[in-house]
Write a protein that holds these residues in place. Structure first.
Motif, PDB file in Angstrom:
ATOM      1  N   LEU A  57      67.826  43.160  42.747  1.00  0.00           N
ATOM      2  CA  LEU A  57      68.380  42.009  43.745  1.00  0.00           C
ATOM      3  C   LEU A  57      68.938  42.641  44.920  1.00  0.00           C
ATOM      4  O   LEU A  57      68.950  43.867  45.047  1.00  0.00           O
ATOM      5  N   ARG A  58      69.604  42.405  46.060  1.00  0.00           N
ATOM      6  CA  ARG A  58      70.101  42.024  47.327  1.00  0.00           C
ATOM      7  C   ARG A  58      71.308  41.495  47.933  1.00  0.00           C
ATOM      8  O   ARG A  58      71.354  40.494  46.887  1.00  0.00           O
ATOM      9  N   MET A  59      71.675  42.039  49.167  1.00  0.00           N
ATOM     10  CA  MET A  59      72.765  41.089  49.686  1.00  0.00           C
ATOM     11  C   MET A  59      72.392  40.365  50.246  1.00  0.00           C
ATOM     12  O   MET A  59      71.307  40.665  50.794  1.00  0.00           O
ATOM     13  N   ASP A  60      72.834  39.207  50.770  1.00  0.00           N
ATOM     14  CA  ASP A  60      71.809  38.575  51.933  1.00  0.00           C
ATOM     15  C   ASP A  60      72.794  38.742  53.275  1.00  0.00           C
ATOM     16  O   ASP A  60      74.111  39.362  53.310  1.00  0.00           O
ATOM     17  N   ALA A  61      71.954  38.558  54.360  1.00  0.00           N
ATOM     18  CA  ALA A  61      72.160  38.666  55.419  1.00  0.00           C
ATOM     19  C   ALA A  61      73.715  38.595  56.220  1.00  0.00           C
ATOM     20  O   ALA A  61      74.153  39.203  56.763  1.00  0.00           O
ATOM     21  N   GLY A  65      76.461  36.984  49.030  1.00  0.00           N
ATOM     22  CA  GLY A  65      76.190  36.837  48.106  1.00  0.00           C
ATOM     23  C   GLY A  65      74.761  38.003  47.666  1.00  0.00           C
ATOM     24  O   GLY A  65      74.352  38.391  48.765  1.00  0.00           O
ATOM     25  N   LEU A  66      74.419  37.498  46.398  1.00  0.00           N
ATOM     26  CA  LEU A  66      73.347  38.376  46.217  1.00  0.00           C
ATOM     27  C   LEU A  66      72.268  37.322  45.848  1.00  0.00           C
ATOM     28  O   LEU A  66      72.133  36.088  45.821  1.00  0.00           O
ATOM     29  N   LEU A  67      70.498  38.194  46.387  1.00  0.00           N
ATOM     30  CA  LEU A  67      69.797  37.041  46.476  1.00  0.00           C
ATOM     31  C   LEU A  67      68.574  38.238  45.602  1.00  0.00           C
ATOM     32  O   LEU A  67      68.296  39.121  45.566  1.00  0.00           O
ATOM     33  N   PRO A  68      67.285  37.420  44.931  1.00  0.00           N
ATOM     34  CA  PRO A  68      66.011  38.281  44.369  1.00  0.00           C
ATOM     35  C   PRO A  68      65.976  38.685  45.915  1.00  0.00           C
ATOM     36  O   PRO A  68      65.686  37.851  46.614  1.00  0.00           O
ATOM     37  N   CYS A  69      65.632  40.049  45.098  1.00  0.00           N
ATOM     38  CA  CYS A  69      64.467  40.647  45.751  1.00  0.00           C
ATOM     39  C   CYS A  69      63.064  40.158  45.536  1.00  0.00           C
ATOM     40  O   CYS A  69      62.387  40.240  47.189  1.00  0.00           O
TER      41      CYS A  69
END
Length: 386
Positions: A57-61, A65-69
């Motif tokens: 998971l990573r941080m959105d721009a 919130g979180l986004l899947p890598c």
């Protein structure tokens, strides 16, 4: 002892690098350790460390919130997979100690997988385990909902955790400066000192300079933010009175790298990252960077004069620069300093400073390892006597 160390690097690599130093200190004490990761792909080069890699998971721009890598994956599915993997790890491995980097004083987006484990340990459905939270010097303050956040963090610490490691020198900064309800945390708290790498000179010497020209290094941590600083430094460094080595960072964009390549010359070197940044810092006459925890610790350990450009999204880095302002060799950069002529003046001025000796406590990694051992010894004794 079997130790599980949970660290999620969702934006840069600072949390990972600091955790890695602490993991190595624990390994040096003879413990078995599993590092639990789940951010963008990153290499763990220390073969002694066992790794549990959760789906990334990573941080959105927008930092919202979180986004899947994996761009093709669904967030709900990734969360479900992670929660099952983490819980199953504790069922099968039964670690003696569980260390969470930042949580619950941050990383609340990961409570979906952490709280079931903490509750399982507390309720007895998982094996007994000493639970410890590991936090840096300055917490990112909430723009809204701070009171609710702090209330929940205090309740979680007091209910599920057995100790709180604060990786700071209390003579420089205390946790209550960015966490107002610190006094309500009733579990043992320990200021470890800052976590900094050992001097590279102790392990084979610093990097060798090519000539007598001063060496300036410029960096932005992982590279997710701060590209404007590197471009400004490159633009200000074209007259040839010093050497410049730019570190773009693992996660810097291809566009930034392409723009920086335009400045490459015999005196301007551009690289992505260094496996031994402390060695580079000790060789430098001046460091220009943002003011993240790890880079500041590199600077303090090396005693290298520095210009620091704090991240503007929150006040963490600005506060850190203010606290480190006890050293005249560490000075702040603002946006007004970025035009080439002005920045070159600042660089030339700072190159007039010599290396300095820091009196800040920087052995936080080993201090943490020793404190965890002491806490665990008491924890097991109390459990045996119960």
């Amino acid at each position: 002892m079997k130790i599980a160390f949970y660290c999620q690097h969702i934006l840069g690599i600072g949390h990972f690098q600091r955790s890695l130093l602490l993991c190595r200190a624990l390994l040096a004490r003879g413990h078995r350790l599993t590092l639990i990761l789940g951010g963008p792909e990153i290499e763990v080069t220390d073969s002694r460390i066992e790794v549990l890699q959760l789906p990334g998971l990573r941080m959105d721009a927008e930092f919202g919130g979180l986004l899947p890598c994996d761009e093709g994956a669904g967030l709900a599915d990734i969360k479900e997979q992670r929660q099952k993997m983490l819980y199953q790890f504790f069922q099968e491995e039964e670690p003696d100690i569980f260390i969470t980097e930042l949580y619950p004083m941050g990383r609340k987006a990961f409570r979906f997988e952490l709280d079931p484990v903490l509750q399982g340990i507390d309720q007895g459905s998982l094996a007994p385990c000493f639970c410890c939270s590991s936090v840096r010097d300055i917490l990112v303050e909430k723009s809204s909902g701070r009171e609710k956040f702090e209330e929940r963090a205090v309740k979680t610490l007091n209910r599920y955790f057995d100790g709180l490691l604060i990786h700071a020198d209390a003579n420089i900064i205390s946790l209550d400066e960015t966490f107002a309800r610190t006094a309500e945390v009733v579990i043992p708290k320990y200021y470890t000192g800052f976590i900094a790498p050992e001097m590279a000179a102790r392990g084979g010497g610093v990097a060798q300079k090519e000539d007598d020209l001063p060496l300036v290094i410029a960096s932005i941590g992982g590279g997710s933010v701060g590209g404007e600083l590197l471009e400004a430094v490159a633009s200000a460094s074209q007259e040839g009175t010093f050497r410049l080595k730019i570190f773009c960072g693992r996660y810097s964009s291809a566009e930034l790298k392409l723009r920086l390549e335009q400045y490459r010359s015999p005196l301007i070197e551009i690289v992505t990252f260094s496996h031994d940044f402390q060695r580079e810092m000790e060789a430098a006459d001046l460091s220009i960077s943002m003011a993240g925890y790890n880079t500041c610790m590199n600077i303090l350990r090396a005693g290298t004069p520095a210009l620091l450009y704090p991240f503007q999204q929150n006040r963490e880095q600005g506060l850190r620069v203010k606290k480190l302002g006890i050293y005249r060799e560490i000075q702040i950069l603002s946006e007004a300093d970025l035009p080439a002529t002005r920045l070159r003046e600042r660089i030339e001025e700072m190159l007039g400073y010599e290396k300095f000796m820091s009196k800040v406590e920087l052995d936080g990694a080993m201090n943490s390892a020793l404190q965890v051992e002491a806490w665990f010894e008491k924890f097991t004794a109390e459990d045996h006597n119960a």
